[in-house]
Write a protein that holds these residues in place. Structure first.
Motif, PDB file in Angstrom:
ATOM      1  N   GLU A 125       0.884  -1.193   0.134  1.00 27.24           N
ATOM      2  CA  GLU A 125       0.081  -0.164   0.056  1.00 27.24           C
ATOM      3  C   GLU A 125       0.921   1.411   0.018  1.00 27.24           C
ATOM      4  OE1 GLU A 125      -1.983  -0.728   3.725  1.00 27.24           O
ATOM      5  OE2 GLU A 125      -3.628  -1.974   2.786  1.00 27.24           O
ATOM      6  N   ALA A 126       0.452   2.307  -0.681  1.00 25.30           N
ATOM      7  CA  ALA A 126       0.799   3.688  -0.732  1.00 25.30           C
ATOM      8  C   ALA A 126       2.449   3.523  -1.010  1.00 25.30           C
ATOM      9  CB  ALA A 126       0.846   4.194   0.463  1.00 25.30           C
ATOM     10  N   ARG A 127       3.191   3.820  -0.414  1.00 24.85           N
ATOM     11  CA  ARG A 127       4.917   3.805  -0.464  1.00 24.85           C
ATOM     12  C   ARG A 127       5.228   3.132  -1.752  1.00 24.85           C
ATOM     13  NH1 ARG A 127       7.401   2.425   5.363  1.00 24.85           N
ATOM     14  NH2 ARG A 127       5.979   3.098   6.543  1.00 24.85           N
ATOM     15  N   PRO A 128       5.451   4.067  -2.641  1.00 24.06           N
ATOM     16  CA  PRO A 128       5.988   3.878  -4.044  1.00 24.06           C
ATOM     17  C   PRO A 128       7.577   3.350  -3.874  1.00 24.06           C
ATOM     18  CG  PRO A 128       5.631   6.316  -3.907  1.00 24.06           C
ATOM     19  CD  PRO A 128       5.148   5.548  -2.767  1.00 24.06           C
ATOM     20  N   ASP A 129       8.295   3.818  -3.124  1.00 23.92           N
ATOM     21  CA  ASP A 129       9.502   3.518  -3.034  1.00 23.92           C
ATOM     22  C   ASP A 129       9.981   2.065  -2.926  1.00 23.92           C
ATOM     23  OD1 ASP A 129       8.444   4.336  -0.491  1.00 23.92           O
ATOM     24  OD2 ASP A 129      10.429   4.361   0.475  1.00 23.92           O
ATOM     25  N   VAL A 130       8.772   1.308  -2.615  1.00 22.21           N
ATOM     26  CA  VAL A 130       8.714  -0.245  -2.506  1.00 22.21           C
ATOM     27  C   VAL A 130       9.133  -0.646  -3.894  1.00 22.21           C
ATOM     28  CG1 VAL A 130       7.385  -2.233  -2.309  1.00 22.21           C
ATOM     29  CG2 VAL A 130       7.093  -0.273  -0.576  1.00 22.21           C
ATOM     30  N   VAL A 131       8.696  -0.252  -4.975  1.00 20.06           N
ATOM     31  CA  VAL A 131       9.107  -0.649  -6.318  1.00 20.06           C
ATOM     32  C   VAL A 131      10.604  -0.922  -6.534  1.00 20.06           C
ATOM     33  CG1 VAL A 131       8.618  -0.568  -8.765  1.00 20.06           C
ATOM     34  CG2 VAL A 131       6.890   0.073  -7.034  1.00 20.06           C
ATOM     35  N   PRO A 132      11.287   0.143  -6.471  1.00 20.33           N
ATOM     36  CA  PRO A 132      12.901   0.067  -6.754  1.00 20.33           C
ATOM     37  C   PRO A 132      13.484  -0.659  -5.760  1.00 20.33           C
ATOM     38  CG  PRO A 132      12.337   2.374  -6.199  1.00 20.33           C
ATOM     39  CD  PRO A 132      11.033   1.621  -6.288  1.00 20.33           C
ATOM     40  N   GLN A 133      13.009  -0.635  -4.377  1.00 21.41           N
ATOM     41  CA  GLN A 133      13.709  -1.505  -3.428  1.00 21.41           C
ATOM     42  C   GLN A 133      13.701  -2.903  -3.770  1.00 21.41           C
ATOM     43  OE1 GLN A 133      12.030   0.059   0.178  1.00 21.41           O
ATOM     44  NE2 GLN A 133      13.339   1.462   0.546  1.00 21.41           N
ATOM     45  N   ILE A 134      12.392  -3.265  -3.805  1.00 20.76           N
ATOM     46  CA  ILE A 134      12.215  -4.547  -3.973  1.00 20.76           C
ATOM     47  C   ILE A 134      12.823  -5.184  -5.290  1.00 20.76           C
ATOM     48  CG2 ILE A 134      10.427  -6.399  -4.425  1.00 20.76           C
ATOM     49  CD1 ILE A 134       8.861  -5.248  -2.194  1.00 20.76           C
ATOM     50  N   ALA A 135      12.686  -4.347  -6.508  1.00 20.73           N
ATOM     51  CA  ALA A 135      13.289  -4.805  -7.649  1.00 20.73           C
ATOM     52  C   ALA A 135      14.789  -4.888  -7.713  1.00 20.73           C
ATOM     53  CB  ALA A 135      12.797  -3.597  -8.835  1.00 20.73           C
ATOM     54  N   ALA A 136      15.298  -3.989  -6.944  1.00 15.75           N
ATOM     55  CA  ALA A 136      16.819  -4.228  -6.822  1.00 15.75           C
ATOM     56  C   ALA A 136      17.302  -5.450  -5.771  1.00 15.75           C
ATOM     57  CB  ALA A 136      17.445  -2.961  -6.143  1.00 15.75           C
ATOM     58  N   LEU A 137      16.612  -5.451  -4.887  1.00 15.39           N
ATOM     59  CA  LEU A 137      16.777  -6.853  -3.820  1.00 15.39           C
ATOM     60  C   LEU A 137      16.708  -8.068  -4.764  1.00 15.39           C
ATOM     61  CD1 LEU A 137      15.292  -5.599  -0.786  1.00 15.39           C
ATOM     62  CD2 LEU A 137      17.701  -6.187  -1.048  1.00 15.39           C
ATOM     63  N   ALA A 138      15.629  -7.961  -5.516  1.00 13.81           N
ATOM     64  CA  ALA A 138      15.306  -9.196  -6.210  1.00 13.81           C
ATOM     65  C   ALA A 138      16.332  -9.517  -7.384  1.00 13.81           C
ATOM     66  CB  ALA A 138      13.890  -9.105  -6.959  1.00 13.81           C
ATOM     67  N   ALA A 139      16.779  -8.608  -7.976  1.00 17.35           N
ATOM     68  CA  ALA A 139      17.922  -8.685  -8.947  1.00 17.35           C
ATOM     69  C   ALA A 139      19.274  -9.194  -8.302  1.00 17.35           C
ATOM     70  CB  ALA A 139      18.093  -7.235  -9.510  1.00 17.35           C
ATOM     71  N   LYS A 140      19.540  -8.553  -7.146  1.00 19.13           N
ATOM     72  CA  LYS A 140      20.797  -8.908  -6.546  1.00 19.13           C
ATOM     73  C   LYS A 140      20.733 -10.497  -6.019  1.00 19.13           C
ATOM     74  CE  LYS A 140      25.095  -8.260  -4.857  1.00 19.13           C
ATOM     75  NZ  LYS A 140      26.199  -7.774  -5.447  1.00 19.13           N
ATOM     76  N   SER A 141      19.346 -10.854  -5.599  1.00 17.72           N
ATOM     77  CA  SER A 141      19.470 -12.294  -5.065  1.00 17.72           C
ATOM     78  C   SER A 141      18.857 -13.275  -5.836  1.00 17.72           C
ATOM     79  CB  SER A 141      18.369 -12.097  -3.835  1.00 17.72           C
ATOM     80  OG  SER A 141      16.894 -11.922  -4.320  1.00 17.72           O
ATOM     81  N   GLY A 142      18.520 -12.826  -7.046  1.00 17.91           N
ATOM     82  CA  GLY A 142      18.415 -13.755  -8.397  1.00 17.91           C
ATOM     83  C   GLY A 142      16.892 -14.333  -8.222  1.00 17.91           C
ATOM     84  N   ASN A 143      15.747 -13.319  -7.707  1.00 17.37           N
ATOM     85  CA  ASN A 143      14.350 -13.774  -7.774  1.00 17.37           C
ATOM     86  C   ASN A 143      13.826 -12.913  -8.829  1.00 17.37           C
ATOM     87  OD1 ASN A 143      14.176 -15.549  -5.193  1.00 17.37           O
ATOM     88  ND2 ASN A 143      15.310 -13.785  -4.498  1.00 17.37           N
TER      89      ASN A 143
END
Length: 434
Positions: A125-143
């Protein structure tokens, strides 16, 4: 493309991601950070559109002010997110690490090796900064990930996802289906039903969202329902430190899940210190709620009707307790097992609090606002888990990996290790490299 098709493609992408070399993943992160900076103006312009609609909702009583605050994406906040993405590049790759190695017999070696979880669905909900944070963590962790944001951040989420998807598409070898965004509640419900594709669901939002997700999926869920964080001011606490920490914990970002919501004060702390602390909080704009004993020390708006209250604004429940054990009992009963702290100069008392408080984060002489993946050095976080699964507290790279067992042999069969003439296992710990 419907959600099932998106999930199927993302699941296939997750297999590719699991075998990507660290260099490719780091190139993806650099591309994401660069794209976010280049397109910052259009991202912030999209956020302004969302804020305009949200402001009307607040004025109409359809949205809480705390949710409006969470929706804001400033240039400074975006830059913090970008730096978090860049810091992930410097962190070691969490995939392929040997967690344990055992020789079962000569030439038969077993390795426990970290690997990505696979396909993760994130509903927030709300918090649009979630999009780049999770995208980046997923990229680094291979998810691979499928993101579902709230409609209040529709324009911002779309802008961020488009920028990041284009950045990832520019990286050779990186599967473009790895990052996805869906929009509607109907799509969210469809995602929760796709347990054949998704390995984990992470909800980030209020109690109702968490409860809905847990009740409507067979997929494992990681997250926290709410953030009812406490600080216990012990009788040996320094009053100046208490004022500084409590004001920071409450006011630095009142709508955050790690903000202070309940202040517990040892009844044996001198009354003039209690008054000084509460007066400082009131002067900083905080509204206090408490019983008659608290009202005798400072102005209160009324009694506390529910000790499990997450205000998300400059309001604070206050209670006097007998001692550290009384404080711990209150926190374990009414808290959310998120982040709770003690202000004390007594080492033994501190250790009792740190050992007995059943929270993901327990702090001594520090603001609860430190409960954050970026501040912990994780680069970013997908959320904070208050459960007792494989990940607890701020969930960063390590929390987005699981492990598999790899057995390397040379023609061995189980029959040789059974029966009257069974060969014995050596079960000897060996070096960590495969």
């Amino acid at each position: 493309m419907n959600v099932s098709e998106i999930a199927a493609r993302a699941k296939q992408a997750s297999y590719i991601l699991g075998a990507l070399p660290p260099e490719t993943k780091d190139r993806a992160l650099n591309a994401m950070a660069c794209a976010l900076r280049v397109h910052a103006d259009e991202i912030l312009a999209a956020n302004q559109l969302d804020l305009q609609e949200a402001k009307r909702a607040v004025e109409a009583g359809e949205m809480k002010p705390a949710l409006y605050e969470r929706l804001k994406l400033t240039r400074e906040k975006l830059e913090v997110v970008i730096r978090g993405v860049e810091e992930l590049v410097e962190l070691p790759d969490p995939v392929g690490n040997v967690l344990a190695a055992t020789e079962l017999d000569e030439g038969l070696n077993l390795y426990k090796v970290s690997c990505p979880i696979g396909l993760i669905g994130v509903i927030f909900e709300a918090r649009p900064d979630v999009v780049p944070q999770i995208a980046a963590l997923a990229a680094k962790s291979g998810n691979a990930v499928v993101l579902k944001g709230g409609r209040e951040a529709l324009h911002t989420n779309d802008a961020l996802a488009k920028v990041l998807q284009n950045a990832l598409a520019s990286v050779p070898g990186y599967p473009p289906e790895a990052l996805n965004l869906i929009h509607t509640r109907e799509e969210s419900a469809q995602m929760l039903a796709l347990d054949q594709f998704f390995d984990l669901i992470i909800p980030r939002g209020g109690n109702s969202l968490i409860a809905y997700v847990k009740a409507n999926t067979k997929i494992p869920v990681l997250g926290h329902a709410d953030g009812v964080c406490h600080i216990f001011v012990a009788r040996s606490a320094d009053v100046e430190m208490a004022k500084k920490i409590c004001i920071d914990a409450k006011n630095q970002y009142p709508s955050a899940c790690n903000a202070l919501e309940t202040l517990l004060i040892d009844e044996n702390w001198p009354d003039h210190y209690k008054k000084e602390l509460l007066d400082a909080l009131v002067k900083s704009g905080v509204e206090l709620f408490g019983g008659a004993d608290v009202a005798a020390l400072a102005p209160v708006r009324g009694p506390v009707t529910d000790w499990h209250t997450e205000y998300g604004e400059k309001k604070l429940s206050v209670k006097q307790v007998k001692n550290v054990l009384d404080a711990v009992e209150h926190i374990n009963r009414y808290g959310s097992h998120h982040t709770d702290g003690i202000l004390s100069a007594d080492h033994d008392e501190v250790q009792i609090f740190m050992d007995l408080t059943d929270s993901a984060g327990v702090y001594h002489n520090a603001s609860t606002r430190f409960a954050d993946g970026y501040r912990y050095g994780f680069g970013a976080e997908v959320g904070i888990s208050t459960g007792k699964t494989h990940a607890r507290g701020p969930v960063g790279l390590e929390g987005l990996t699981i492990y598999k067992y790899k057995l390397y042999g040379n023609g061995q069969i189980v029959a040789d290790y059974t029966g009257a003439q069974a060969k014995p296992f050596t079960h000897k710990k060996i070096g960590g490299n495969i």
